[in-house]
Motif scaffolding. Structure first.
Motif, mmCIF file in Angstrom:
data_model
loop_
_atom_site.group_PDB
_atom_site.id
_atom_site.type_symbol
_atom_site.label_atom_id
_atom_site.label_comp_id
_atom_site.label_asym_id
_atom_site.label_seq_id
_atom_site.Cartn_x
_atom_site.Cartn_y
_atom_site.Cartn_z
ATOM 1 N N SER A 12 4.679 -28.183 15.954
ATOM 2 C CA SER A 12 3.517 -28.927 16.428
ATOM 3 C C SER A 12 3.336 -28.736 17.934
ATOM 4 C CB SER A 12 3.694 -30.407 16.097
ATOM 5 O OG SER A 12 2.608 -31.148 16.557
ATOM 6 N N ILE A 41 1.951 -25.259 18.554
ATOM 7 C CA ILE A 41 0.526 -25.198 18.217
ATOM 8 C C ILE A 41 -0.298 -25.834 19.333
ATOM 9 C CG2 ILE A 41 -1.225 -26.125 16.637
ATOM 10 C CD1 ILE A 41 0.885 -25.738 14.375
ATOM 11 N N ASP A 42 0.166 -26.990 19.828
ATOM 12 C CA ASP A 42 -0.540 -27.647 20.941
ATOM 13 C C ASP A 42 -0.596 -26.753 22.178
ATOM 14 O OD1 ASP A 42 -0.950 -29.851 19.353
ATOM 15 O OD2 ASP A 42 0.696 -31.028 20.238
#
Length: 127
Positions: free
Chosen positions: A108, A111-112
């Motif tokens: 995550s 991805i950020d």
């Protein structure tokens, strides 16, 4: 009994719930992190063995010390499990460190980072 039978699924859920309660409330070992959770439990169809996947929030040394603490408390945990759950056999518990939550958080974050970089690049292109 098939591995995915309703009875086995119920036993897995009950053992997971009771293990979490024992780890959270009854073990006094300082090596075991308060941020320990039982992610999944798989009891063998013959009820002789059980794998418990454990997730610990913290660094590598916190995970290792928690795993050592749980392994040293296996006898106590088995005794408490036998007291609470009435099974024909009380399974031998093997604790396995589960990395899936940490992996999900890490992915995550990546991805950020990619989204933020992509937004920067698109803003640079507009000027």
């Amino acid at each position: 009994m098939r591995k995915n039978s309703v009875k086995n699924t119920r036993i897995n859920g009950e053992v997971q719930r009771v293990l979490a309660e024992i780890i959270r409330g009854e073990i006094k070992d300082p090596r075991i992190s308060p941020w320990t959770s039982v992610v999944a439990v798989e009891v063998a169809p013959d009820l002789k063995s059980c794998k418990a996947w454990i997730s610990v929030l913290g660094g590598e040394e916190v995970r290792e010390s928690t795993l050592q603490g749980l392994r040293s408390a296996e006898g106590f945990i088995k005794k408490q499990l036998a007291k609470i759950i009435n099974l024909r056999n009380t399974p031998e518990i093997t604790f396995v460190m589960d990395q899936s939550i940490e992996y999900g958080i890490n992915m995550s974050r990546k991805i950020d980072e990619v989204i933020a970089k992509d937004n920067e690049n698109s803003r640079d292109g507009e000027e």
